[in-house]
Design a protein around this motif. Structure first.
Motif, PDB file in Angstrom:
ATOM      1  N   ASP A 266       0.856  -1.043   0.035  1.00  0.00           N
ATOM      2  CA  ASP A 266       0.079   0.065  -0.048  1.00  0.00           C
ATOM      3  C   ASP A 266       0.821   1.097   0.001  1.00  0.00           C
ATOM      4  O   ASP A 266       1.481   1.709   1.067  1.00  0.00           O
ATOM      5  N   GLU A 267       0.758   1.999  -1.197  1.00  0.00           N
ATOM      6  CA  GLU A 267       1.665   3.228  -1.188  1.00  0.00           C
ATOM      7  C   GLU A 267       1.026   4.484  -1.006  1.00  0.00           C
ATOM      8  O   GLU A 267       1.540   5.640  -1.375  1.00  0.00           O
ATOM      9  N   SER A 268      -0.164   4.313  -0.125  1.00  0.00           N
ATOM     10  CA  SER A 268      -0.808   5.577   0.022  1.00  0.00           C
ATOM     11  C   SER A 268      -0.198   6.670   0.748  1.00  0.00           C
ATOM     12  O   SER A 268      -0.411   7.983   0.607  1.00  0.00           O
ATOM     13  N   ILE A 269       0.774   6.385   1.559  1.00  0.00           N
ATOM     14  CA  ILE A 269       1.762   7.446   2.411  1.00  0.00           C
ATOM     15  C   ILE A 269       2.361   8.490   1.322  1.00  0.00           C
ATOM     16  O   ILE A 269       2.320   9.514   1.391  1.00  0.00           O
ATOM     17  N   ARG A 270       2.362   8.094  -0.024  1.00  0.00           N
ATOM     18  CA  ARG A 270       2.957   9.018  -0.903  1.00  0.00           C
ATOM     19  C   ARG A 270       2.019  10.114  -1.269  1.00  0.00           C
ATOM     20  O   ARG A 270       2.567  10.786  -2.093  1.00  0.00           O
ATOM     21  N   GLU A 271       0.754   9.885  -1.005  1.00  0.00           N
ATOM     22  CA  GLU A 271      -0.187  10.970  -1.338  1.00  0.00           C
ATOM     23  C   GLU A 271      -0.018  11.933  -0.284  1.00  0.00           C
ATOM     24  O   GLU A 271      -0.503  13.232  -0.799  1.00  0.00           O
ATOM     25  N   LEU A 272       0.350  11.711   0.817  1.00  0.00           N
ATOM     26  CA  LEU A 272       0.318  12.681   1.985  1.00  0.00           C
ATOM     27  C   LEU A 272       1.803  13.042   2.063  1.00  0.00           C
ATOM     28  O   LEU A 272       2.066  14.480   2.365  1.00  0.00           O
ATOM     29  N   VAL A 273       2.824  12.442   1.914  1.00  0.00           N
ATOM     30  CA  VAL A 273       4.130  12.912   1.978  1.00  0.00           C
ATOM     31  C   VAL A 273       5.087  12.399   0.850  1.00  0.00           C
ATOM     32  O   VAL A 273       5.326  11.245   0.638  1.00  0.00           O
ATOM     33  N   SER A 274       5.175  13.474  -0.082  1.00  0.00           N
ATOM     34  CA  SER A 274       5.732  13.122  -1.424  1.00  0.00           C
ATOM     35  C   SER A 274       6.990  13.463  -1.534  1.00  0.00           C
ATOM     36  O   SER A 274       7.430  14.761  -1.406  1.00  0.00           O
ATOM     37  N   PHE A 275       8.066  12.304  -1.868  1.00  0.00           N
ATOM     38  CA  PHE A 275       9.184  12.614  -2.264  1.00  0.00           C
ATOM     39  C   PHE A 275       9.945  11.099  -3.035  1.00  0.00           C
ATOM     40  O   PHE A 275       9.100  10.132  -2.864  1.00  0.00           O
ATOM     41  N   GLU A 276      11.082  11.469  -3.431  1.00  0.00           N
ATOM     42  CA  GLU A 276      11.676  10.180  -3.961  1.00  0.00           C
ATOM     43  C   GLU A 276      12.495   9.476  -3.271  1.00  0.00           C
ATOM     44  O   GLU A 276      13.782   9.873  -2.858  1.00  0.00           O
ATOM     45  N   PRO A 277      12.222   8.332  -2.658  1.00  0.00           N
ATOM     46  CA  PRO A 277      13.155   7.532  -1.541  1.00  0.00           C
ATOM     47  C   PRO A 277      14.483   7.150  -2.383  1.00  0.00           C
ATOM     48  O   PRO A 277      14.586   6.917  -3.524  1.00  0.00           O
ATOM     49  N   MET A 278      15.382   7.082  -1.471  1.00  0.00           N
ATOM     50  CA  MET A 278      16.840   6.651  -1.974  1.00  0.00           C
ATOM     51  C   MET A 278      16.735   5.187  -2.242  1.00  0.00           C
ATOM     52  O   MET A 278      16.000   4.178  -1.857  1.00  0.00           O
ATOM     53  N   ASP A 279      17.470   4.698  -3.522  1.00  0.00           N
ATOM     54  CA  ASP A 279      17.701   3.598  -3.796  1.00  0.00           C
ATOM     55  C   ASP A 279      18.325   2.736  -2.850  1.00  0.00           C
ATOM     56  O   ASP A 279      19.070   3.350  -2.260  1.00  0.00           O
ATOM     57  N   PHE A 280      18.610   1.600  -3.101  1.00  0.00           N
ATOM     58  CA  PHE A 280      19.374   0.877  -2.009  1.00  0.00           C
ATOM     59  C   PHE A 280      20.952   1.223  -2.073  1.00  0.00           C
ATOM     60  O   PHE A 280      21.628   1.287  -0.897  1.00  0.00           O
ATOM     61  N   ASP A 281      21.449   1.339  -3.314  1.00  0.00           N
ATOM     62  CA  ASP A 281      22.801   1.533  -3.245  1.00  0.00           C
ATOM     63  C   ASP A 281      23.266   3.000  -2.782  1.00  0.00           C
ATOM     64  O   ASP A 281      24.040   3.120  -1.828  1.00  0.00           O
ATOM     65  N   ALA A 282      22.395   3.798  -2.851  1.00  0.00           N
ATOM     66  CA  ALA A 282      22.495   5.282  -2.236  1.00  0.00           C
ATOM     67  C   ALA A 282      22.382   5.047  -0.855  1.00  0.00           C
ATOM     68  O   ALA A 282      23.230   5.671  -0.147  1.00  0.00           O
ATOM     69  N   ALA A 283      21.506   4.489  -0.342  1.00  0.00           N
ATOM     70  CA  ALA A 283      21.282   4.278   1.341  1.00  0.00           C
ATOM     71  C   ALA A 283      22.478   3.564   1.753  1.00  0.00           C
ATOM     72  O   ALA A 283      23.044   4.009   2.854  1.00  0.00           O
ATOM     73  N   VAL A 284      22.821   2.604   1.349  1.00  0.00           N
ATOM     74  CA  VAL A 284      24.028   1.683   1.694  1.00  0.00           C
ATOM     75  C   VAL A 284      25.379   2.838   1.711  1.00  0.00           C
ATOM     76  O   VAL A 284      25.976   2.963   2.787  1.00  0.00           O
ATOM     77  N   LEU A 285      25.515   3.552   0.625  1.00  0.00           N
ATOM     78  CA  LEU A 285      26.885   4.697   0.603  1.00  0.00           C
ATOM     79  C   LEU A 285      26.686   5.601   1.646  1.00  0.00           C
ATOM     80  O   LEU A 285      27.484   6.028   2.250  1.00  0.00           O
ATOM     81  N   ALA A 286      25.244   6.172   1.856  1.00  0.00           N
ATOM     82  CA  ALA A 286      24.915   6.912   2.980  1.00  0.00           C
ATOM     83  C   ALA A 286      25.322   6.363   4.466  1.00  0.00           C
ATOM     84  O   ALA A 286      26.048   7.128   5.064  1.00  0.00           O
ATOM     85  N   ALA A 287      24.962   5.272   4.637  1.00  0.00           N
ATOM     86  CA  ALA A 287      25.399   4.615   5.743  1.00  0.00           C
ATOM     87  C   ALA A 287      26.783   4.396   6.053  1.00  0.00           C
ATOM     88  O   ALA A 287      27.194   4.417   7.278  1.00  0.00           O
ATOM     89  N   LEU A 288      27.319   3.907   4.910  1.00  0.00           N
ATOM     90  CA  LEU A 288      28.891   3.748   5.022  1.00  0.00           C
ATOM     91  C   LEU A 288      29.588   4.853   5.257  1.00  0.00           C
ATOM     92  O   LEU A 288      30.637   5.104   6.121  1.00  0.00           O
ATOM     93  N   GLY A 289      29.320   6.000   4.654  1.00  0.00           N
ATOM     94  CA  GLY A 289      29.816   7.250   4.793  1.00  0.00           C
ATOM     95  C   GLY A 289      29.472   7.764   6.467  1.00  0.00           C
ATOM     96  O   GLY A 289      30.389   8.501   6.971  1.00  0.00           O
ATOM     97  N   GLU A 290      28.189   7.750   6.803  1.00  0.00           N
ATOM     98  CA  GLU A 290      28.007   8.203   8.590  1.00  0.00           C
ATOM     99  C   GLU A 290      28.973   7.224   9.250  1.00  0.00           C
ATOM    100  O   GLU A 290      29.447   7.866  10.302  1.00  0.00           O
ATOM    101  N   ARG A 291      29.093   5.923   9.163  1.00  0.00           N
ATOM    102  CA  ARG A 291      30.168   5.313   9.887  1.00  0.00           C
ATOM    103  C   ARG A 291      31.483   5.555   9.823  1.00  0.00           C
ATOM    104  O   ARG A 291      32.013   5.788  10.803  1.00  0.00           O
TER     105      ARG A 291
END
Length: 297
Positions: A266-291
């Motif tokens: 159910d993707e109804s959340i995107r009707e109320l809070v609209s943005f493009e979530p990060m893909d997996f690779d971008a999320a991983v790179l962000a986590a590694l950078g934070e570490r």
């Protein structure tokens, strides 16, 4: 009016509080040890199991975030249920107009693990006394310090090759920690979100084995992965404890949940809070950078 964050010093809470403060929200950071709290917002002493302290912390609050869990405890289902009852009742008595809760994905018709079953129970108990609840259900949250993410990262980094259980074929929909925060903050001012359950995830559905391979590729590692059907949940949790810093009890609770497919239907959340979530690779790179940044401090 202030907003209380219960679980302010946890993996999600310590990201949520500064984001709320930056958005102009007066944050009360609920903690058992306010003298040790160094995060954003004003620390207030309360224990989720102590009704009087929770009522005092919620007094005058317009809304509250509930990010509390006891997964490392042997009786986490009992503890989490009791704490949710206390918090929900105190919120209703204080006139809180919204509780925002971060739960777990998993189809309601599935035979859910104890961990996911407990998350569902907490959803219901928080609203039992009448306070409206907005629930966001997520799967694996990719961010430095998150237990499920740390299992993934440490398996890749600590093993030259992996013999993995059947659960690595289970599908999940990982989401970046930063995107979880965007959803949590985004639903707060939206009246239509009250009393509703939303599912949140990143743009990709991946099996755990795909996640392991993608992390290995991003780190420039060649990590052969051989799934086998023989590792039981108890053996898997011991295996995790040997090669990661996740304790056996927490590892067992999470592994039991890995038999459940956790994807967004159910993707109804995107009707109320609209943005493009990060893909997996971008999320991983962000986590590694934070570490990496945390290690330099």
């Amino acid at each position: 009016m202030p907003v209380l964050v219960a679980g302010a010093s946890g993996f999600v809470g310590r990201r949520l509080c500064p984001t709320l403060v930056e958005a102009g929200v007066a944050v009360r950071a609920m903690t058992r040890r306010p003298d040790r709290y160094r995060g954003a917002g004003t620390p207030v002493r309360a224990d989720a199991a102590d009704a009087a302290s929770v009522r005092a912390a919620l007094e005058g609050c317009e809304a509250a975030y509930y990010l509390v869990h006891s997964l490392a405890s042997a009786d986490f289902e009992t503890k989490d249920a009791a704490a949710a009852r206390v918090f929900g009742r105190a919120a209703a008595e204080a006139g809180v107009t919204r509780i925002v809760y971060l739960g777990g994905l998993g189809a309601d018709g599935d035979v859910l693990s104890a961990h996911l079953r407990s998350r569902r129970q907490v959803e219901a108990l928080l609203g039992e006394a009448g306070a409206p609840v907005t629930t966001l259900r997520a799967g694996i949250i990719v961010g430095h310090g998150g237990i499920s993410w740390e299992i993934t990262r440490q398996l890749v980094e600590h093993l030259p090759a992996m013999i993995t259980p059947r659960w690595v074929r289970t599908r999940t929909q990982p989401i970046a920690a930063a995107d979880v925060i965007r959803y949590l903050v985004g639903v707060l001012p939206v009246p239509e979100a009250a009393g509703r359950v939303f599912e949140i995830g990143g743009p990709e559905v991946l099996a755990y084995v795909d996640m392991l391979r993608r992390v290995a590729a991003l780190e420039g590692r060649r990590t052969p992965i051989v799934p086998v059907p023989l590792l039981s949940p108890s053996l898997s949790s011991l295996w995790l404890a040997l090669v990661t810093d996740v304790d056996v009890r927490t590892g067992r609770s999470l592994i039991d949940s890995m038999i459940n497919e956790v994807v967004v239907h159910d993707e109804s959340i995107r009707e109320l809070v609209s943005f493009e979530p990060m893909d997996f690779d971008a999320a991983v790179l962000a986590a590694l950078g934070e570490r990496a940044r945390a290690q330099r401090r």
